[in-house]
Write a protein that holds these residues in place. Structure first.
Motif, PDB file in Angstrom:
ATOM      1  N   ASN A 239       2.311   8.049   0.076  1.00 19.37           N
ATOM      2  CA  ASN A 239       1.907   7.604  -1.256  1.00 19.37           C
ATOM      3  C   ASN A 239       2.899   6.583  -1.816  1.00 19.37           C
ATOM      4  O   ASN A 239       2.522   5.581  -2.433  1.00 19.37           O
ATOM      5  CB  ASN A 239       1.796   8.803  -2.186  1.00 19.37           C
ATOM      6  CG  ASN A 239       1.213   8.426  -3.537  1.00 19.37           C
ATOM      7  OD1 ASN A 239       0.129   7.859  -3.612  1.00 19.37           O
ATOM      8  ND2 ASN A 239       1.934   8.733  -4.599  1.00 19.37           N
ATOM      9  N   SER A 240       4.183   6.843  -1.568  1.00 15.41           N
ATOM     10  CA  SER A 240       5.219   5.925  -2.044  1.00 15.41           C
ATOM     11  C   SER A 240       5.117   4.573  -1.352  1.00 15.41           C
ATOM     12  O   SER A 240       5.204   3.516  -1.993  1.00 15.41           O
ATOM     13  CB  SER A 240       6.604   6.551  -1.809  1.00 15.41           C
ATOM     14  OG  SER A 240       7.621   5.660  -2.185  1.00 15.41           O
ATOM     15  N   HIS A 241       4.917   4.612  -0.013  1.00 18.97           N
ATOM     16  CA  HIS A 241       4.775   3.359   0.750  1.00 18.97           C
ATOM     17  C   HIS A 241       3.521   2.595   0.314  1.00 18.97           C
ATOM     18  O   HIS A 241       3.549   1.368   0.155  1.00 18.97           O
ATOM     19  CB  HIS A 241       4.722   3.651   2.252  1.00 18.97           C
ATOM     20  CG  HIS A 241       6.056   3.960   2.851  1.00 18.97           C
ATOM     21  ND1 HIS A 241       7.132   3.098   2.767  1.00 18.97           N
ATOM     22  CD2 HIS A 241       6.497   5.045   3.549  1.00 18.97           C
ATOM     23  CE1 HIS A 241       8.175   3.626   3.379  1.00 18.97           C
ATOM     24  NE2 HIS A 241       7.810   4.813   3.865  1.00 18.97           N
ATOM     25  N   LEU A 242       2.430   3.321   0.122  1.00 16.17           N
ATOM     26  CA  LEU A 242       1.182   2.671  -0.286  1.00 16.17           C
ATOM     27  C   LEU A 242       1.310   2.029  -1.663  1.00 16.17           C
ATOM     28  O   LEU A 242       0.795   0.939  -1.923  1.00 16.17           O
ATOM     29  CB  LEU A 242       0.025   3.677  -0.291  1.00 16.17           C
ATOM     30  CG  LEU A 242      -0.635   3.968   1.048  1.00 16.17           C
ATOM     31  CD1 LEU A 242      -1.692   5.059   0.894  1.00 16.17           C
ATOM     32  CD2 LEU A 242      -1.282   2.706   1.616  1.00 16.17           C
ATOM     33  N   LYS A 243       2.019   2.742  -2.547  1.00 18.19           N
ATOM     34  CA  LYS A 243       2.219   2.187  -3.886  1.00 18.19           C
ATOM     35  C   LYS A 243       3.013   0.898  -3.814  1.00 18.19           C
ATOM     36  O   LYS A 243       2.713  -0.089  -4.508  1.00 18.19           O
ATOM     37  CB  LYS A 243       2.945   3.214  -4.752  1.00 18.19           C
ATOM     38  CG  LYS A 243       3.037   2.805  -6.215  1.00 18.19           C
ATOM     39  CD  LYS A 243       3.614   3.919  -7.069  1.00 18.19           C
ATOM     40  CE  LYS A 243       3.630   3.494  -8.546  1.00 18.19           C
ATOM     41  NZ  LYS A 243       4.174   4.571  -9.397  1.00 18.19           N
ATOM     42  N   SER A 244       4.039   0.897  -2.952  1.00 14.74           N
ATOM     43  CA  SER A 244       4.846  -0.314  -2.772  1.00 14.74           C
ATOM     44  C   SER A 244       4.004  -1.447  -2.179  1.00 14.74           C
ATOM     45  O   SER A 244       4.067  -2.598  -2.632  1.00 14.74           O
ATOM     46  CB  SER A 244       6.041  -0.001  -1.864  1.00 14.74           C
ATOM     47  OG  SER A 244       6.775  -1.176  -1.603  1.00 14.74           O
ATOM     48  N   LEU A 245       3.198  -1.099  -1.151  1.00 16.46           N
ATOM     49  CA  LEU A 245       2.316  -2.109  -0.543  1.00 16.46           C
ATOM     50  C   LEU A 245       1.301  -2.635  -1.549  1.00 16.46           C
ATOM     51  O   LEU A 245       1.020  -3.843  -1.604  1.00 16.46           O
ATOM     52  CB  LEU A 245       1.587  -1.500   0.665  1.00 16.46           C
ATOM     53  CG  LEU A 245       2.399  -1.304   1.943  1.00 16.46           C
ATOM     54  CD1 LEU A 245       1.576  -0.542   2.981  1.00 16.46           C
ATOM     55  CD2 LEU A 245       2.807  -2.667   2.507  1.00 16.46           C
ATOM     56  N   GLU A 246       0.754  -1.732  -2.352  1.00 16.10           N
ATOM     57  CA  GLU A 246      -0.238  -2.137  -3.346  1.00 16.10           C
ATOM     58  C   GLU A 246       0.376  -3.107  -4.355  1.00 16.10           C
ATOM     59  O   GLU A 246      -0.239  -4.099  -4.739  1.00 16.10           O
ATOM     60  CB  GLU A 246      -0.791  -0.911  -4.065  1.00 16.10           C
ATOM     61  CG  GLU A 246      -1.945  -1.235  -5.009  1.00 16.10           C
ATOM     62  CD  GLU A 246      -2.484   0.002  -5.704  1.00 16.10           C
ATOM     63  OE1 GLU A 246      -3.325  -0.165  -6.602  1.00 16.10           O
ATOM     64  OE2 GLU A 246      -2.049   1.115  -5.360  1.00 16.10           O
ATOM     65  N   ASN A 247       1.628  -2.807  -4.760  1.00 16.33           N
ATOM     66  CA  ASN A 247       2.312  -3.715  -5.686  1.00 16.33           C
ATOM     67  C   ASN A 247       2.523  -5.087  -5.060  1.00 16.33           C
ATOM     68  O   ASN A 247       2.343  -6.126  -5.715  1.00 16.33           O
ATOM     69  CB  ASN A 247       3.656  -3.118  -6.125  1.00 16.33           C
ATOM     70  CG  ASN A 247       3.480  -1.918  -7.036  1.00 16.33           C
ATOM     71  OD1 ASN A 247       2.452  -1.798  -7.713  1.00 16.33           O
ATOM     72  ND2 ASN A 247       4.463  -1.022  -7.052  1.00 16.33           N
ATOM     73  N   ASN A 248       2.917  -5.079  -3.765  1.00 16.24           N
ATOM     74  CA  ASN A 248       3.117  -6.357  -3.066  1.00 16.24           C
ATOM     75  C   ASN A 248       1.805  -7.141  -2.949  1.00 16.24           C
ATOM     76  O   ASN A 248       1.773  -8.362  -3.134  1.00 16.24           O
ATOM     77  CB  ASN A 248       3.698  -6.114  -1.670  1.00 16.24           C
ATOM     78  CG  ASN A 248       5.136  -5.636  -1.725  1.00 16.24           C
ATOM     79  OD1 ASN A 248       5.839  -5.879  -2.709  1.00 16.24           O
ATOM     80  ND2 ASN A 248       5.582  -4.954  -0.673  1.00 16.24           N
ATOM     81  N   VAL A 249       0.729  -6.394  -2.626  1.00 15.45           N
ATOM     82  CA  VAL A 249      -0.583  -7.051  -2.514  1.00 15.45           C
ATOM     83  C   VAL A 249      -1.009  -7.628  -3.860  1.00 15.45           C
ATOM     84  O   VAL A 249      -1.559  -8.729  -3.939  1.00 15.45           O
ATOM     85  CB  VAL A 249      -1.643  -6.057  -1.986  1.00 15.45           C
ATOM     86  CG1 VAL A 249      -3.049  -6.659  -2.119  1.00 15.45           C
ATOM     87  CG2 VAL A 249      -1.373  -5.716  -0.538  1.00 15.45           C
ATOM     88  N   ASN A 250      -0.736  -6.907  -4.925  1.00 17.52           N
ATOM     89  CA  ASN A 250      -1.089  -7.406  -6.259  1.00 17.52           C
ATOM     90  C   ASN A 250      -0.312  -8.674  -6.604  1.00 17.52           C
ATOM     91  O   ASN A 250      -0.843  -9.591  -7.238  1.00 17.52           O
ATOM     92  CB  ASN A 250      -0.834  -6.333  -7.321  1.00 17.52           C
ATOM     93  CG  ASN A 250      -1.855  -5.208  -7.261  1.00 17.52           C
ATOM     94  OD1 ASN A 250      -2.965  -5.397  -6.760  1.00 17.52           O
ATOM     95  ND2 ASN A 250      -1.481  -4.032  -7.750  1.00 17.52           N
ATOM     96  N   VAL A 251       0.977  -8.709  -6.186  1.00 16.89           N
ATOM     97  CA  VAL A 251       1.783  -9.922  -6.410  1.00 16.89           C
ATOM     98  C   VAL A 251       1.199 -11.091  -5.618  1.00 16.89           C
ATOM     99  O   VAL A 251       1.054 -12.212  -6.128  1.00 16.89           O
ATOM    100  CB  VAL A 251       3.254  -9.672  -6.015  1.00 16.89           C
ATOM    101  CG1 VAL A 251       4.035 -10.988  -6.025  1.00 16.89           C
ATOM    102  CG2 VAL A 251       3.893  -8.675  -6.964  1.00 16.89           C
TER     103      VAL A 251
END
Length: 745
Positions: A239-251
């Motif tokens: 969940n932590s990794h996905l949240k980080s990836l999601e933030n990167n994708v949003n950027v």
């Protein structure tokens, strides 16, 4: 380079002379006539000097002789006469032929013609008229803008500009790709968000179970508690990794959107600026038409006045080049087929002088409308019906099963002509077929309407530029195709029980009319997928229409509309049946663009002939009464345009020439709506509306006023007298009018 400069100067001079000759034939004041003679004398003099500079002695010789004629006119030693004007016209056609000649083999022939023309002019200058050799009117080209001598301008060859335009249009592919890329990134972000939510749900389930096991502690469950704890920790890390990836994708998505909007804006600006270089007014196409009308009408002993409006509207130069032949063919047809000789017109109580109107207007932001009308004898529908039957063995035409409206598009069919005698100008049945082919190739459409002894209207809808292209993406047997939007009447989904069987063919009901239904996979001859369309409860339908055909095609799926850049298939695949070209979508997928005229023709050849008939079956009776609309409009162009729009929408239309005529026609009864102009002779639209509202027989009939009067006072007066709607012509849009009519009746 000097010779090319001379050609541009000579073309401009010839156009000035041609326009002056047309004016000199009119009844002018002496002062105005002398001004034109003086200006034409100077044009020939300038052309003579320029021809000497580039060593073109034949042109110089003709200009010298013509100069002598106009010198005599200036001194009033000669008088303007039709014979003299004819001779000058022959001389400028001779100059055009010399300008367009690049073959040394023709030098001797042109030399002989030059001598004959010059001798005829010299004799005319002495008051002796001798028949000069007749020079065929050369095919005219779209003139180029004359370069302006200035430190702030440079000369660029047209070929270079066209090449630059083609490269800039390629940038639109990047724009479309950027849009699709941003959409894909948004999808990834959304899917990651959904995945995180699912993981959170499972994590909660594991935690609840571990909590339950802790409360009911048992040594045998010790291992399960350890595993549950490890799983919970694992979910936490994911969940932590996905949240980080999601933030990167949003950027990345935000950056992609910014880059897309910036690139899209810059591409649009560059494309628009480049378009300004190749946009030219319709006047450049039409400037030679008056002389063409003059020559053709004089050859046939007819008197024709040409009226041109809207020529300042600009469009892509490449479109103007392609419209040249269609326009000439229609003008020839108007004069040769429609316009009567003065004696016959007098017997019909018409003015001896016929009129041809060419009107250009902006239909919407992407399309121009060209109306070409004449007040001649109209299309001989009886003869056309016979020709259609003989040509296609079409019994429906002879038996009268084809309505006049259904019969009319056959004038665009190759090999069909209403003229029984073949002449140099027309009668072979090819001209209007070429018109339709060229207009449709440009992504436009052409329609014709005619009324016996009142005249004919040709309507051409044509895009402003060739860069943008809109199409509907469809899927057939697992393959994607694109269909030009301009031919798409509508898309729809229908259930299987709505598919009819008429005349042993499948059909669907479209506004109370049965339209033939065809599987597009059969027409294209492509392999079918395992999916049987009959197994689906709901079918996807796309209805396509040209000037003479209308067919509903069954497809697997309709994806939506796309803006793309269409590409040809190259010289080796110059003409592939049913295929117009290809395009690359934003996602990189290459798909074929279908040719709708070919599709409809292929459907007919496979015995899926396109037909539209009223639905009348014993087990399924669908009856929709056609509503009757009365038009009051004094302008023949506006009258026929309104009539064509409303009839195309399925209404019965009766047209009248003013308010009084409309009020008298109302007495015949049966009208559901009145559409009226306001400013008309004998009775205005305001007065007509008042009389309708005051007459108990007609008081319930809705009235729509369509007018150029847009002041607040006029609008208020329209409402006060009882108008149901008030439509301004300046902002007129046919879809808006049809929508208003549907709401009212």
């Amino acid at each position: 380079m000097l010779l090319e400069t001379f050609r541009g100067e000579a073309e401009e001079g010839i156009n000035n002379i041609s326009n002056a000759l047309l004016e000199l034939e009119k009844d002018l004041l002496p002062e105005k006539k002398m001004q034109l003679i003086e200006a034409t004398f100077r044009d020939f003099h300038s052309l003579k000097g320029a021809a000497r500079s580039v060593n073109l002695p034949n042109i110089e010789k003709i200009c010298q002789a013509a100069e002598s004629v106009f010198s005599g006119l200036k001194k009033k030693e000669l008088e303007i006469s039709p014979q003299l004007i004819d001779l000058i016209v022959i001389s400028i056609n001779g100059i055009r032929e010399l300008l367009n000649s690049n073959s040394s083999e023709q030098d001797s022939i042109l030399e002989k013609r030059t001598i004959e023309i010059a001798e005829s002019l010299e004799q005319a200058a002495n008051g002796i008229y001798k028949a000069a050799v007749k020079v065929k009117t050369p095919e005219f080209a779209i003139p180029q803008e004359k370069p302006i001598a200035s430190d702030t301008t440079i000369r660029i060859p047209v070929a270079t500009i066209d090449s630059l335009m083609a490269q800039i249009e390629e940038l639109r592919t990047i724009k479309y790709s950027g849009k699709d890329l941003t959409n894909e990134i948004k999808k990834i972000s959304f899917e990651m968000s959904l995945l995180r939510k699912d993981i959170f749900k499972y994590k909660e389930k594991v935690r609840d179970r571990r909590s339950l096991n802790t409360n009911t502690f048992d040594k045998s469950d010790d291992n399960e508690l350890i595993i549950s704890s490890e799983i919970s920790e694992f979910f936490e890390k994911i969940n932590s990794h996905l949240k980080s990836l999601e933030n990167n994708v949003n950027v990345i998505n935000a950056s992609s959107v910014r880059n897309y909007h910036y690139a899209s804006t810059q591409i649009d600006i560059v494309t628009q600026n480049m378009k300004m270089l190749i946009m030219m007014p319709y006047s450049t196409l039409l400037q030679n038409i008056p002389m063409l009308v003059r020559d053709l009408s004089r050859e046939q002993g007819k008197d024709v006045e040409l009226i041109i409006t809207g020529a300042i509207i600009e469009t892509d130069r490449r479109i103007l080049n392609e419209l040249k032949d269609p326009l000439i063919h229609i003008i020839r047809n108007c004069i040769d087929h429609g316009i009567e000789i003065p004696e016959i017109r007098k017997k019909k109580n018409k003015s001896p002088k016929a009129k041809i109107n060419i009107s250009i207007s902006q239909l919407n932001s992407t399309t121009a409308e060209i109306l070409i009308t004449d007040d001649g004898s109209g299309i001989d529908l009886k003869n056309l019906r016979k020709k259609v039957k003989n040509f296609q063995n079409n019994s429906d035409a002879e038996d009268g099963n084809l309505t006049d409206k259904e019969l009319m598009p056959y004038v665009f069919h190759s090999g069909i002509s209403t003229k029984n005698v073949v002449s140099e100008i027309s009668g072979r049945g090819l001209g209007l077929a070429i018109v339709r082919e060229k207009v449709e190739r440009l992504g436009g459409s052409v329609f014709v309407d005619s009324k016996q002894n009142f005249g004919t209207v040709f309507k051409i809808n044509i895009p402003f530029d060739l860069a943008s292209f809109h199409g509907v993406e469809i899927v057939v047997s697992g393959q994607s195709f694109l269909i030009p939007t301009t031919y798409v009447e509508r898309v729809m989904k229908i259930s299987n029980d709505k598919i009819l069987s008429l005349k042993n063919r499948q059909a669907i009901d479209v506004d109370g009319q049965a339209v033939s239904l065809v599987k597009l996979s059969d027409t294209l001859g492509i392999n079918k997928t395992n999916l049987n369309p009959e197994e689906k409860n709901v079918q996807s339908i796309i209805i396509l229409q040209t000037t003479e055909s209308r067919v509903a095609f069954l497809v697997d799926n309709i994806i939506g509309e796309q803006e793309v850049l269409i590409k040809s298939l190259g010289n080796q695949l110059h003409s592939v049946r049913n295929i117009l070209g290809a395009t690359v979508l934003g996602n990189g997928k290459t798909i074929l663009v279908l040719s709708v005229p070919d599709l409809l023709s292929s459907a007919e050849k496979q015995s899926f002939s396109s037909w539209t008939i009223p639905i009348e079956t014993s087990n399924k009776q669908i009856s929709k009464k056609k509503l009757n609309i009365l038009i009051a409009e004094d302008s023949i162009t506006s009258r026929m345009m309104l009539k064509n729009i409303l009839e195309s929408a399925g209404y019965n239309v009766t047209a009248t020439v003013d308010g009084l005529n409309a009020y008298e026609t109302l007495a015949s009864g049966g009208f559901d709506l009145v559409v009226s102009d306001v400013d008309m002779p004998r009775m205005s639209g305001f007065t007509l509306t008042e009389k309708i509202r005051g007459d108990s027989r007609f008081s319930e009939i809705p009235v729509i006023l369509v007018t150029s009067l847009e002041s607040k006072e006029d609008r208020e007066r329209g409402i006060d007298v009882g108008a149901s709607a008030y439509v301004i012509k300046r902002s007129f849009d046919q879809s808006n009018l049809l929508e208003i009519i549907k709401k009212i009746i």
